[in-house]
Write a protein that holds these residues in place. Sequence first.
Motif, PDB file in Angstrom:
ATOM      1  N   SER A 166      -1.069   2.075  -5.574  1.00 49.41           N
ATOM      2  CA  SER A 166      -1.639   0.852  -5.025  1.00 49.41           C
ATOM      3  C   SER A 166      -2.048   1.113  -3.590  1.00 49.41           C
ATOM      4  O   SER A 166      -1.310   1.731  -2.822  1.00 49.41           O
ATOM      5  CB  SER A 166      -0.604  -0.272  -5.075  1.00 49.41           C
ATOM      6  OG  SER A 166      -0.255  -0.548  -6.413  1.00 49.41           O
ATOM      7  N   LEU A 167      -3.253   0.636  -3.237  1.00 43.79           N
ATOM      8  CA  LEU A 167      -3.787   0.862  -1.899  1.00 43.79           C
ATOM      9  C   LEU A 167      -4.368  -0.420  -1.327  1.00 43.79           C
ATOM     10  O   LEU A 167      -4.867  -1.274  -2.063  1.00 43.79           O
ATOM     11  CB  LEU A 167      -4.888   1.934  -1.924  1.00 43.79           C
ATOM     12  CG  LEU A 167      -4.481   3.332  -2.376  1.00 43.79           C
ATOM     13  CD1 LEU A 167      -5.712   4.233  -2.457  1.00 43.79           C
ATOM     14  CD2 LEU A 167      -3.432   3.925  -1.449  1.00 43.79           C
ATOM     15  N   CYS A 168      -4.334  -0.525  -0.003  1.00 47.11           N
ATOM     16  CA  CYS A 168      -5.021  -1.615   0.677  1.00 47.11           C
ATOM     17  C   CYS A 168      -6.512  -1.271   0.718  1.00 47.11           C
ATOM     18  O   CYS A 168      -6.922  -0.145   0.409  1.00 47.11           O
ATOM     19  CB  CYS A 168      -4.463  -1.826   2.080  1.00 47.11           C
ATOM     20  SG  CYS A 168      -4.833  -0.460   3.210  1.00 47.11           S
ATOM     21  N   ARG A 169      -7.313  -2.207   1.135  1.00 47.47           N
ATOM     22  CA  ARG A 169      -8.768  -1.976   1.186  1.00 47.47           C
ATOM     23  C   ARG A 169      -9.122  -0.810   2.098  1.00 47.47           C
ATOM     24  O   ARG A 169      -9.918   0.058   1.758  1.00 47.47           O
ATOM     25  CB  ARG A 169      -9.458  -3.257   1.667  1.00 47.47           C
ATOM     26  CG  ARG A 169     -10.977  -3.177   1.636  1.00 47.47           C
ATOM     27  CD  ARG A 169     -11.606  -4.488   2.068  1.00 47.47           C
ATOM     28  NE  ARG A 169     -11.215  -5.609   1.241  1.00 47.47           N
ATOM     29  CZ  ARG A 169     -11.805  -5.948   0.094  1.00 47.47           C
ATOM     30  NH1 ARG A 169     -12.809  -5.226  -0.364  1.00 47.47           N
ATOM     31  NH2 ARG A 169     -11.372  -6.981  -0.591  1.00 47.47           N
ATOM     32  N   THR A 170      -8.500  -0.749   3.273  1.00 48.86           N
ATOM     33  CA  THR A 170      -8.814   0.300   4.231  1.00 48.86           C
ATOM     34  C   THR A 170      -8.471   1.681   3.690  1.00 48.86           C
ATOM     35  O   THR A 170      -9.284   2.613   3.765  1.00 48.86           O
ATOM     36  CB  THR A 170      -8.060   0.063   5.566  1.00 48.86           C
ATOM     37  OG1 THR A 170      -8.429  -1.220   6.057  1.00 48.86           O
ATOM     38  CG2 THR A 170      -8.389   1.133   6.588  1.00 48.86           C
ATOM     39  N   CYS A 171      -7.290   1.831   3.121  1.00 50.72           N
ATOM     40  CA  CYS A 171      -6.884   3.138   2.599  1.00 50.72           C
ATOM     41  C   CYS A 171      -7.687   3.520   1.350  1.00 50.72           C
ATOM     42  O   CYS A 171      -7.938   4.691   1.102  1.00 50.72           O
ATOM     43  CB  CYS A 171      -5.400   3.144   2.293  1.00 50.72           C
ATOM     44  SG  CYS A 171      -4.350   3.083   3.766  1.00 50.72           S
ATOM     45  N   TYR A 172      -8.086   2.536   0.566  1.00 50.48           N
ATOM     46  CA  TYR A 172      -8.870   2.839  -0.628  1.00 50.48           C
ATOM     47  C   TYR A 172     -10.221   3.438  -0.260  1.00 50.48           C
ATOM     48  O   TYR A 172     -10.658   4.400  -0.850  1.00 50.48           O
ATOM     49  CB  TYR A 172      -9.071   1.579  -1.483  1.00 50.48           C
ATOM     50  CG  TYR A 172      -9.687   1.911  -2.816  1.00 50.48           C
ATOM     51  CD1 TYR A 172      -8.883   2.183  -3.916  1.00 50.48           C
ATOM     52  CD2 TYR A 172     -11.060   2.012  -2.977  1.00 50.48           C
ATOM     53  CE1 TYR A 172      -9.433   2.530  -5.135  1.00 50.48           C
ATOM     54  CE2 TYR A 172     -11.627   2.349  -4.196  1.00 50.48           C
ATOM     55  CZ  TYR A 172     -10.820   2.600  -5.275  1.00 50.48           C
ATOM     56  OH  TYR A 172     -11.359   2.950  -6.475  1.00 50.48           O
ATOM     57  N   CYS A 214       0.840  -1.192   0.000  1.00 49.45           N
ATOM     58  CA  CYS A 214       0.000   0.000   0.000  1.00 49.45           C
ATOM     59  C   CYS A 214       0.880   1.249   0.000  1.00 49.45           C
ATOM     60  O   CYS A 214       1.813   1.369   0.806  1.00 49.45           O
ATOM     61  CB  CYS A 214      -0.919   0.002   1.223  1.00 49.45           C
ATOM     62  SG  CYS A 214      -1.957   1.469   1.350  1.00 49.45           S
ATOM     63  N   GLY A 215       0.574   2.165  -0.892  1.00 46.93           N
ATOM     64  CA  GLY A 215       1.340   3.406  -1.005  1.00 46.93           C
ATOM     65  C   GLY A 215       1.145   4.359   0.148  1.00 46.93           C
ATOM     66  O   GLY A 215       1.880   5.343   0.263  1.00 46.93           O
ATOM     67  N   LEU A 216       0.181   4.085   1.032  1.00 50.16           N
ATOM     68  CA  LEU A 216      -0.057   4.968   2.178  1.00 50.16           C
ATOM     69  C   LEU A 216       0.368   4.334   3.500  1.00 50.16           C
ATOM     70  O   LEU A 216       1.153   4.911   4.231  1.00 50.16           O
ATOM     71  CB  LEU A 216      -1.532   5.385   2.232  1.00 50.16           C
ATOM     72  CG  LEU A 216      -2.041   6.178   1.035  1.00 50.16           C
ATOM     73  CD1 LEU A 216      -3.518   6.499   1.203  1.00 50.16           C
ATOM     74  CD2 LEU A 216      -1.232   7.447   0.847  1.00 50.16           C
ATOM     75  N   CYS A 217      -0.163   3.143   3.799  1.00 40.19           N
ATOM     76  CA  CYS A 217       0.094   2.548   5.126  1.00 40.19           C
ATOM     77  C   CYS A 217       1.126   1.429   5.115  1.00 40.19           C
ATOM     78  O   CYS A 217       1.484   0.914   6.170  1.00 40.19           O
ATOM     79  CB  CYS A 217      -1.212   2.041   5.741  1.00 40.19           C
ATOM     80  SG  CYS A 217      -1.804   0.500   5.001  1.00 40.19           S
ATOM     81  N   LYS A 218       1.581   1.027   3.934  1.00 41.06           N
ATOM     82  CA  LYS A 218       2.573  -0.037   3.746  1.00 41.06           C
ATOM     83  C   LYS A 218       2.026  -1.428   4.036  1.00 41.06           C
ATOM     84  O   LYS A 218       2.765  -2.379   4.139  1.00 41.06           O
ATOM     85  CB  LYS A 218       3.852   0.204   4.577  1.00 41.06           C
ATOM     86  CG  LYS A 218       4.477   1.566   4.379  1.00 41.06           C
ATOM     87  CD  LYS A 218       4.811   1.821   2.933  1.00 41.06           C
ATOM     88  CE  LYS A 218       5.444   3.192   2.767  1.00 41.06           C
ATOM     89  NZ  LYS A 218       5.106   3.838   1.527  1.00 41.06           N
ATOM     90  N   GLY A 219       0.691  -1.567   4.136  1.00 39.47           N
ATOM     91  CA  GLY A 219       0.067  -2.875   4.282  1.00 39.47           C
ATOM     92  C   GLY A 219       0.001  -3.585   2.937  1.00 39.47           C
ATOM     93  O   GLY A 219       0.566  -3.129   1.940  1.00 39.47           O
ATOM     94  N   VAL A 220      -0.708  -4.703   2.890  1.00 43.69           N
ATOM     95  CA  VAL A 220      -0.870  -5.463   1.657  1.00 43.69           C
ATOM     96  C   VAL A 220      -1.924  -4.778   0.787  1.00 43.69           C
ATOM     97  O   VAL A 220      -3.038  -4.535   1.230  1.00 43.69           O
ATOM     98  CB  VAL A 220      -1.295  -6.921   1.958  1.00 43.69           C
ATOM     99  CG1 VAL A 220      -1.559  -7.681   0.669  1.00 43.69           C
ATOM    100  CG2 VAL A 220      -0.224  -7.621   2.781  1.00 43.69           C
ATOM    101  N   ALA A 221      -1.545  -4.453  -0.444  1.00 45.67           N
ATOM    102  CA  ALA A 221      -2.430  -3.714  -1.345  1.00 45.67           C
ATOM    103  C   ALA A 221      -2.897  -4.603  -2.488  1.00 45.67           C
ATOM    104  O   ALA A 221      -2.107  -5.330  -3.079  1.00 45.67           O
ATOM    105  CB  ALA A 221      -1.706  -2.493  -1.899  1.00 45.67           C
ATOM    106  N   GLY A 222      -4.172  -4.497  -2.777  1.00 45.09           N
ATOM    107  CA  GLY A 222      -4.740  -5.221  -3.897  1.00 45.09           C
ATOM    108  C   GLY A 222      -5.619  -4.351  -4.773  1.00 45.09           C
ATOM    109  O   GLY A 222      -6.330  -4.847  -5.633  1.00 45.09           O
ATOM    110  N   PHE A 223      -5.570  -3.044  -4.554  1.00 40.55           N
ATOM    111  CA  PHE A 223      -6.425  -2.118  -5.293  1.00 40.55           C
ATOM    112  C   PHE A 223      -5.581  -1.020  -5.919  1.00 40.55           C
ATOM    113  O   PHE A 223      -4.528  -0.651  -5.397  1.00 40.55           O
ATOM    114  CB  PHE A 223      -7.459  -1.473  -4.358  1.00 40.55           C
ATOM    115  CG  PHE A 223      -8.366  -2.471  -3.717  1.00 40.55           C
ATOM    116  CD1 PHE A 223      -9.528  -2.885  -4.349  1.00 40.55           C
ATOM    117  CD2 PHE A 223      -8.065  -3.000  -2.476  1.00 40.55           C
ATOM    118  CE1 PHE A 223     -10.367  -3.805  -3.755  1.00 40.55           C
ATOM    119  CE2 PHE A 223      -8.893  -3.924  -1.870  1.00 40.55           C
ATOM    120  CZ  PHE A 223     -10.048  -4.330  -2.507  1.00 40.55           C
TER     121      PHE A 223
END
Length: 173
Positions: free
Chosen positions: A166-172, A131-140
């Motif tokens: 790329s963003l994770c679900r939460t950040c998206y 994830c480009g924001l939180c560094k978690g796993v991104a799929g979006f």
Amino acid sequence: MFAGKTLKLHDLYNDVPEHQRLMIKHSDDNRFGKIGNDFVVCHNGKKIPAIAVSSLEELKITPERYANLKLIAVDEGHFFVDIDKHATQWALHGKQVLVTGVCRDLFFAPILSMSRLMAQADNITFLTTVCGLCKGVAGFNYRRTPLPQISNFVLKFMGGADDYISLCRTCYY
């Protein structure tokens, strides 16, 4: 999505001798400038010579013409509306087929040709990225730049890191 799809394809493709493989890309994919016209280019700069076509029908791949091929690879398969039909035919003719692509568009609608292809696939590998924001796993993917005008109702929004994040679900959401 910057998950390494093309890099993975590059590595698998290079495991096959040069005269036994074929790389295909969509002719609209010019994200890497002039060099990208004749190559599939990874984000890290690695490149593979490729045939660029706007339709897979242009290839006219028949068992006779491509009898020596063991591998047919397609980068960004979601840009071909009939990727499922062609990939299935190639596989039925004994070819190993590798296709990279995404299975949903920016609006979370399924890309039907990719859905049909996945239903026919022997093996599917789903990749994620960071994830480009939180560094978690991104799929979006989130488009940062305005969408281009849509012509002929064909959704082909190509772009690079300036256009997408790329963003994770939460950040998206």
